[in-house]
Motif scaffolding. Structure first.
Motif, short mmCIF file in Angstrom:
data_model
loop_
_atom_site.label_atom_id
_atom_site.label_comp_id
_atom_site.label_asym_id
_atom_site.label_seq_id
_atom_site.Cartn_x
_atom_site.Cartn_y
_atom_site.Cartn_z
N HIS A 105 -6.43 5.00 6.53
CA HIS A 105 -5.79 3.70 6.12
C HIS A 105 -5.48 2.91 7.26
N SER A 157 4.14 -0.69 3.15
CA SER A 157 3.74 0.58 2.70
C SER A 157 4.75 1.50 2.36
N GLY A 176 -4.09 4.56 -0.23
CA GLY A 176 -4.26 3.40 0.29
C GLY A 176 -5.80 2.90 0.56
N THR A 236 0.91 -1.08 0.11
CA THR A 236 0.08 -0.10 -0.10
C THR A 236 0.95 1.18 0.02
#
Ligand code: TYD
Length: 218
Positions: A91, A108, A59, A54
């Motif tokens: 998120h 991430s 995201g 993500t």
């Protein structure tokens, strides 16, 4: 917010790992992301876990809408920080936290270190104020490991020039990126056990070698 540190009780899967990638624009995170994700997935599979990739800001559906505004609309620096954290709250609650509770690993592309570096270091927002927002939005949630792609700002500038039309952040001055980089480095000195610093100025293979070494420690 659910306390994810207690989610392993009573036979539920062990909490997944939360790994973030950071660096100034032009550091090369995007170039290495899918390769790094593949290699990380191999590690995660050893523990029967999946890797969810993500990015921030974004995201989630709402996060992507906020990203469009953040990357293209001029605004007060505090508005910018608040919107970054608003996107992050969404998120965390809809993607990151549920994945970690399921036992998945989350990779991430950027997280809160970027807010400290860009809005704190780059724009000069109070670090203490950002810490208040961090505590509000994240509670105890922090990445288990963060890879910082570090390189001189002029090398990063050369890499991003001419690739495509720069967004609001990519158009910032060299002085902005020097402050941003300095804040990233200050954070690595404060939390050396969480960060790995990659020398991102080298060739793709040289950077991969460094990433391989980090993967072995995860
Ligand atoms: P990124 O998606 O990494 O850029 P790209 O994929 O276009 O190379 O990040 C978008 C921009 O948002 C980047 O310039 C850094 C900025 N940013 C902040 O200023 N603060 C933040 O908290 C985050 C997450 C990103």
């Amino acid at each position: 917010m659910t306390d994810i540190t207690t989610s392993c009780q009573n036979g539920s899967p062990p909490r997944g790992k939360f790994i973030t990638l950071e660096g100034i624009d032009g550091a090369g995170k995007t170039t290495h992301l899918s390769w790094f994700c593949d290699r990380l997935s191999e590690r995660a599979a050893q523990q029967a876990a999946r890797v969810i990739v993500t990015s921030e800001p974004g995201g989630t559906l709402l996060g992507e809408m906020l990203r469009e505004i953040l990357l293209h609309q001029e605004m007060h620096c505090e508005t910018e920080a608040l919107l970054m954290f608003a996107a992050r709250r969404e998120h965390i609650s809809t993607l990151i936290e549920p994945a970690l509770i399921r036992g998945d690993w989350v990779l991430s592309d950027r997280f809160t270190d970027a807010t400290f570096a860009y809005q704190g270091g780059g724009l000069g927002l109070s670090i203490d104020r950002l810490k208040v927002l961090e505590q509000w939005v994240q509670g105890e949630l922090q990445p288990d490991h963060t890879v910082l792609f570090d390189l001189p700002t002029d090398t990063a500038y050369a890499r991003r020039s001419g690739v495509r039309l720069p967004d609001k952040f990519e158009s910032k001055s060299n002085a902005f990126f020097m402050r941003t980089r300095a804040e990233y480095l200050r954070r690595t000195a404060q939390e050396p056990e969480r960060f790995s610093i990659i020398n991102a100025a080298g060739l793709i293979n040289e950077v991969r070698e460094q990433l391989e070494a980090i993967l072995l420690t995860l």
